[in-house]
Design a protein around this motif. Structure first.
Motif, mmCIF file in Angstrom:
data_model
loop_
_atom_site.group_PDB
_atom_site.id
_atom_site.type_symbol
_atom_site.label_atom_id
_atom_site.label_comp_id
_atom_site.label_asym_id
_atom_site.label_seq_id
_atom_site.Cartn_x
_atom_site.Cartn_y
_atom_site.Cartn_z
ATOM 1 N N ASN A 15 40.666 35.048 32.843
ATOM 2 C CA ASN A 15 41.419 36.016 31.925
ATOM 3 C C ASN A 15 42.327 37.116 32.943
ATOM 4 O O ASN A 15 43.467 37.296 32.458
ATOM 5 C CB ASN A 15 40.455 36.690 31.070
ATOM 6 C CG ASN A 15 39.735 36.006 30.169
ATOM 7 O OD1 ASN A 15 40.324 34.719 29.917
ATOM 8 N ND2 ASN A 15 38.427 36.255 29.824
ATOM 9 N N LYS A 16 41.764 37.647 33.820
ATOM 10 C CA LYS A 16 42.544 38.629 34.435
ATOM 11 C C LYS A 16 43.608 38.075 35.369
ATOM 12 O O LYS A 16 44.728 38.368 35.496
ATOM 13 C CB LYS A 16 41.506 39.447 35.594
ATOM 14 C CG LYS A 16 42.133 40.340 36.502
ATOM 15 C CD LYS A 16 41.053 41.410 37.271
ATOM 16 C CE LYS A 16 41.765 42.425 38.028
ATOM 17 N NZ LYS A 16 40.922 43.071 38.951
ATOM 18 N N LEU A 17 43.332 36.874 35.914
ATOM 19 C CA LEU A 17 44.447 36.209 36.479
ATOM 20 C C LEU A 17 45.666 35.844 35.600
ATOM 21 O O LEU A 17 46.866 35.927 36.129
ATOM 22 C CB LEU A 17 43.904 34.809 37.213
ATOM 23 C CG LEU A 17 45.053 33.941 37.998
ATOM 24 C CD1 LEU A 17 45.523 34.557 39.184
ATOM 25 C CD2 LEU A 17 44.120 32.716 38.347
ATOM 26 N N ALA A 18 45.197 35.505 34.696
ATOM 27 C CA ALA A 18 46.424 35.069 33.647
ATOM 28 C C ALA A 18 47.290 36.172 33.450
ATOM 29 O O ALA A 18 48.663 36.196 33.082
ATOM 30 C CB ALA A 18 45.751 34.535 32.235
ATOM 31 N N ILE A 19 46.712 37.613 33.135
ATOM 32 C CA ILE A 19 47.414 38.758 33.016
ATOM 33 C C ILE A 19 48.390 39.025 34.129
ATOM 34 O O ILE A 19 49.526 39.336 34.137
ATOM 35 C CB ILE A 19 46.548 39.819 32.524
ATOM 36 C CG1 ILE A 19 46.032 39.410 31.334
ATOM 37 C CG2 ILE A 19 47.235 41.236 32.337
ATOM 38 C CD1 ILE A 19 44.771 40.473 30.824
ATOM 39 N N GLU A 20 47.667 38.868 35.173
ATOM 40 C CA GLU A 20 48.186 39.622 36.483
ATOM 41 C C GLU A 20 49.457 38.596 36.908
ATOM 42 O O GLU A 20 50.445 39.079 37.636
ATOM 43 C CB GLU A 20 47.145 39.683 37.808
ATOM 44 C CG GLU A 20 46.455 40.763 37.355
ATOM 45 C CD GLU A 20 45.325 40.991 38.707
ATOM 46 O OE1 GLU A 20 45.368 40.103 39.517
ATOM 47 O OE2 GLU A 20 44.676 41.935 38.927
ATOM 48 N N VAL A 21 49.567 37.044 36.768
ATOM 49 C CA VAL A 21 50.658 36.507 37.028
ATOM 50 C C VAL A 21 51.596 36.201 35.871
ATOM 51 O O VAL A 21 53.021 35.624 36.219
ATOM 52 C CB VAL A 21 50.169 35.038 37.681
ATOM 53 C CG1 VAL A 21 49.303 35.619 38.810
ATOM 54 C CG2 VAL A 21 49.580 34.431 36.603
ATOM 55 N N TYR A 22 51.499 36.649 34.778
ATOM 56 C CA TYR A 22 52.300 36.429 33.589
ATOM 57 C C TYR A 22 53.438 37.375 33.782
ATOM 58 O O TYR A 22 53.356 38.655 33.611
ATOM 59 C CB TYR A 22 51.686 36.635 32.127
ATOM 60 C CG TYR A 22 52.415 36.248 30.951
ATOM 61 C CD1 TYR A 22 52.734 35.042 30.588
ATOM 62 C CD2 TYR A 22 53.031 37.168 30.182
ATOM 63 C CE1 TYR A 22 53.485 34.743 29.677
ATOM 64 C CE2 TYR A 22 53.575 37.177 29.211
ATOM 65 C CZ TYR A 22 54.087 35.850 29.020
ATOM 66 O OH TYR A 22 54.785 35.701 27.920
#
Length: 244
Positions: free
Chosen positions: A157-164
């Protein structure tokens, strides 16, 4: 009686000195093990996700950071990315697939990378066509001896936000006097607006730009409407010289 007392005293003294010797031996062993571990190659590996903002565009600058904290140098062989299988059953038994080198992607540095004690090196996160960063579950660094180190990797979940990132708005208005461009986008969960205009009327070779960084979508929409509906018309009419 005196002989018995002396014997008892000597026995106690022997037990005490023996215990001290045992404790000292254990402490020495622990220190030697710590020193041995310190003398071995060792890496601390982390991931960093960021974007470079330039003239209303955004470029990903995601990277892995490797820090050597061991005495011996480490020569990096490759970075292994572990991918989440798309099929349900494969995803359920993904550890088995990974152990057979399935659903993994190995990225080798273009040049030899040797990291000595106290040194830090960055490796850009680069995915081949058809693979995106949110599909990566975990990452490991391998040296030329086959030893591996885990990279500190965020949750899905955090990764999806950080790279979007996504372009939300782009417009351009001009007249014989002035030109004004406005761009809006989201990157790493934060909203940004970039306004670009020529401050000197009729001189469209020299431009000025200004960034606005907004906390949330509400602030973004409010600022965008203010620029487009209020400030941009005044810039074009030469009633305003700067977007604020």
């Amino acid at each position: 009686m005196e002989a018995d007392s002396l014997t008892q005293t000597l026995a106690i003294w022997g037990a005490v000195t023996g215990s001290i010797g045992t404790i000292a031996g254990i402490a020495n062993l622990i220190l030697r093990l710590k020193q041995h571990k310190k003398d071995q190659p060792n890496l601390l590996c982390s991931s960093n996700f960021s974007f470079e903002h330039s003239s209303g565009t955004v470029q990903a600058k995601h990277k892995l950071t490797l820090r050597s904290v061991g005495k011996k140098p480490v020569t990096i062989d490759y970075v292994r990315y572990f991918i989440k299988p798309k099929e349900f059953w494969q995803s359920l038994f993904r550890q088995r697939s990974w152990s057979k080198s399935r659903w993994v992607y190995d990225d080798k540095p273009r040049t030899t990378m040797q990291i000595t004690e106290g040194q830090k090196e960055d490796i850009g996160i680069c995915m081949p066509n058809g693979l995106t960063i949110p599909e990566i579950v975990k990452v490991e660094i391998y040296d030329q001896s086959g030893k591996s180190w885990k990279v500190k990797w965020p949750s899905a979940n955090k990764l999806a936000i950080e790279v979007y990132h996504e372009q939300l708005h782009e417009s351009e208005e001009q007249n014989p006097e002035r030109l004004c461009k406005v761009s809006g986008y989201i990157a790493a969960g934060k909203y940004h607006i970039y306004a670009h205009w020529n401050p000197t009327p009729k001189n469209k070779t020299l431009f000025k730009g200004k960034f606005f960084h907004l906390k949330n979508e509400t602030e973004y929409q409010s600022k965008l409407r203010d620029i487009l509906d209020v400030q941009q018309p005044k810039i074009l009419a030469c009633e305003l010289d700067e977007v604020a």
